[in-house]
Design a protein around this motif. Structure first.
Motif, short mmCIF file in Angstrom:
data_model
loop_
_atom_site.label_atom_id
_atom_site.label_comp_id
_atom_site.label_asym_id
_atom_site.label_seq_id
_atom_site.Cartn_x
_atom_site.Cartn_y
_atom_site.Cartn_z
N ILE A 49 0.86 -1.20 0.00
CA ILE A 49 0.00 0.00 0.00
C ILE A 49 0.89 1.24 0.00
N ARG A 50 0.54 2.21 -0.86
CA ARG A 50 1.26 3.49 -0.91
C ARG A 50 0.24 4.60 -0.77
N ALA A 51 0.50 5.54 0.16
CA ALA A 51 -0.40 6.69 0.35
C ALA A 51 0.46 7.90 0.67
N VAL A 52 0.40 8.93 -0.19
CA VAL A 52 1.28 10.09 -0.02
C VAL A 52 0.52 11.40 -0.19
N ASN A 53 1.09 12.44 0.42
CA ASN A 53 0.59 13.80 0.24
C ASN A 53 1.66 14.66 -0.40
N THR A 54 1.23 15.54 -1.28
CA THR A 54 2.16 16.43 -1.97
C THR A 54 1.39 17.63 -2.49
N ALA A 62 3.99 17.30 -6.52
CA ALA A 62 4.51 16.00 -6.97
C ALA A 62 6.04 15.97 -7.09
N MET A 63 6.69 17.07 -6.76
CA MET A 63 8.16 17.08 -6.80
C MET A 63 8.74 16.41 -5.54
N THR A 64 8.04 16.61 -4.41
CA THR A 64 8.38 15.91 -3.18
C THR A 64 7.06 15.36 -2.63
N ALA A 65 7.15 14.36 -1.75
CA ALA A 65 5.94 13.78 -1.19
C ALA A 65 6.22 13.21 0.20
N GLU A 66 5.24 13.36 1.08
CA GLU A 66 5.33 12.80 2.43
C GLU A 66 4.34 11.65 2.57
N THR A 108 8.21 5.18 2.53
CA THR A 108 9.27 5.97 1.91
C THR A 108 8.75 7.29 1.33
N PRO A 109 9.33 8.43 1.75
CA PRO A 109 8.94 9.70 1.13
C PRO A 109 9.64 9.89 -0.22
N LYS A 110 9.27 10.94 -0.92
CA LYS A 110 9.96 11.33 -2.17
C LYS A 110 10.72 12.62 -1.91
N PRO A 111 12.06 12.70 -2.14
CA PRO A 111 12.93 11.55 -2.31
C PRO A 111 13.11 10.80 -0.98
N THR A 112 13.54 9.57 -0.98
CA THR A 112 14.30 8.84 -1.98
C THR A 112 13.45 8.03 -2.95
N GLY A 113 12.21 7.71 -2.55
CA GLY A 113 11.36 6.96 -3.48
C GLY A 113 10.64 7.92 -4.42
N THR A 114 10.22 7.43 -5.57
CA THR A 114 9.28 8.20 -6.40
C THR A 114 7.89 7.86 -5.90
N ILE A 115 6.87 8.57 -6.39
CA ILE A 115 5.50 8.28 -5.97
C ILE A 115 5.08 6.92 -6.51
N GLU A 116 5.26 6.73 -7.83
CA GLU A 116 4.97 5.43 -8.44
C GLU A 116 6.18 4.51 -8.28
N PHE A 117 5.97 3.23 -8.50
CA PHE A 117 7.05 2.26 -8.34
C PHE A 117 7.88 2.10 -9.60
#
Length: 327
Positions: free
Chosen positions: A274-279, A282-286, A317-326
């Motif tokens: 499961i991935r759930a992020v806020n941004t 889309a340049m960074t994400a928590e 994992t936030p962005k960075p180091t991960g991207t939003i999609e895999f």
């Protein structure tokens, strides 16, 4: 013709009144541009193409033909929603193409993410071009280009995702009524046009669809596991007041299995991530903090309702180091 570039002093569209003024202006501009000719639109069901379709239906009615290509990588219920809204409710000329087998056969055994993207993009253009050639007298191609697309293509961040690629014999003039708008403005316009909230406030969804959420070689079984687990996640987020508060949330089913126990027997099955992020950009994400009780409930539903799955993992994992999609 409408503005080619967003005026620097343009007021941000935030109200129904401002949206209606924009709609009236674009309808007039499109009627002048298209005249009595025919126009074609690739309708994905995403907010940008849906708003363009609704604008064109108001402007030129049945001079518009929408082509919805189902590449088999859409979320659960999305092709049905496109048919219900545009064909049944708005009475649009809608050509529905189920190209699932065609896409999945081409993707069989392909593991490299960029190769998968190229196959999906290239095949989409092929299918769309075939449908376009069946129609007589089409001179215009409508697209859901928005202002960030233009800015990013000018900066070289990404290829202009719409304009290129069609074969030379399909030499259409472009109609791009929302190209000076930001995404939030497109949503306000969509709401004013009467599109359903599920379409207007739809999460960002990548062009290759669930193809980028099925890492490794895509198989039909694993794709169904992504589709079903994603539907459960969306349903539970809606029930628990997280829909609209979390920018993007989805499931991923990677190409590895682990040992588990199902019905008292050893089960060698996939894991759902499961991935759930806020941004904001889309340049960074928590990463979103999902309530622990909801997480337990999601694990229970996914492992009991989705065939072939015995584990649920959460990506912190936030962005960075991960991207939003895999992929």
């Amino acid at each position: 013709m409408a503005n080619e570039r967003r005026p620097e002093n343009m007021v941000r569209i935030t109200t129904p009144e401002l949206a209606q003024a924009f709609i009236d202006e674009q309808i007039k501009a499109m009627q002048e541009q298209i005249g009595d000719k025919k126009v074609l639109l690739a309708l994905s069901g995403g907010v940008d193409s849906s708003v363009v379709a609704a604008l064109l239906i108001k402007a030129v009615g049945n001079q518009l033909t929408c082509v919805h290509v189902n590449h088999g990588l859409l979320r659960k219920g999305e092709p049905e929603q496109v048919i219900e809204v545009f064909q049944n409710q708005m009475k649009a000329n809608l050509v529905y193409v189920d190209a699932t087998d065609r896409f999945l056969d081409k993707l069989a055994g392909v593991t490299d993410p960029e190769t998968k993207r190229m196959i999906i993009g290239g095949e989409f253009i092929e299918v769309f071009a075939e449908e376009a050639r069946k129609l007589d007298g089409v001179e215009f191609l409508a697209q859901g280009t928005i202002w960030p697309d233009i800015l990013e293509s000018e900066k070289g961040i990404k290829a202009h995702h719409n304009a290129g690629g069609l074969p030379e014999d399909l030499n259409f003039e472009l109609v791009e009524p929302v190209k000076i708008l930001f995404k939030d403005e497109v949503r306000v316009v969509g709401k004013q046009l009467g599109l359903p909230d599920g379409m207007v406030y739809r999460q960002p969804f990548p062009g290759p669809g669930l193809g980028v959420r099925c890492p490794g070689a895509i198989t039909r079984e694993r794709l169904e596991a992504v589709r079903e687990s994603d539907a459960i996640l969306r349903e539970e987020f809606a029930k628990n007041g997280l829909e609209g508060k979390v920018w993007q949330y989805f499931t991923v089913v990677p190409d590895f299995k682990s040992t588990g126990i199902k019905d008292g027997k050893r089960a060698f099955e996939w894991s759902v991530i499961i991935r759930a992020v806020n941004t904001t950009d889309a340049m960074t994400a928590e990463v979103e903090e999902i309530p622990f009780a909801l997480m337990h409930h999601l694990v229970k539903r996914i492992t009991h309702e989705v065939p072939g799955v015995n584990r649920v993992l959460y990506d912190f994992t936030p962005k960075p180091t991960g991207t939003i999609e895999f992929e």
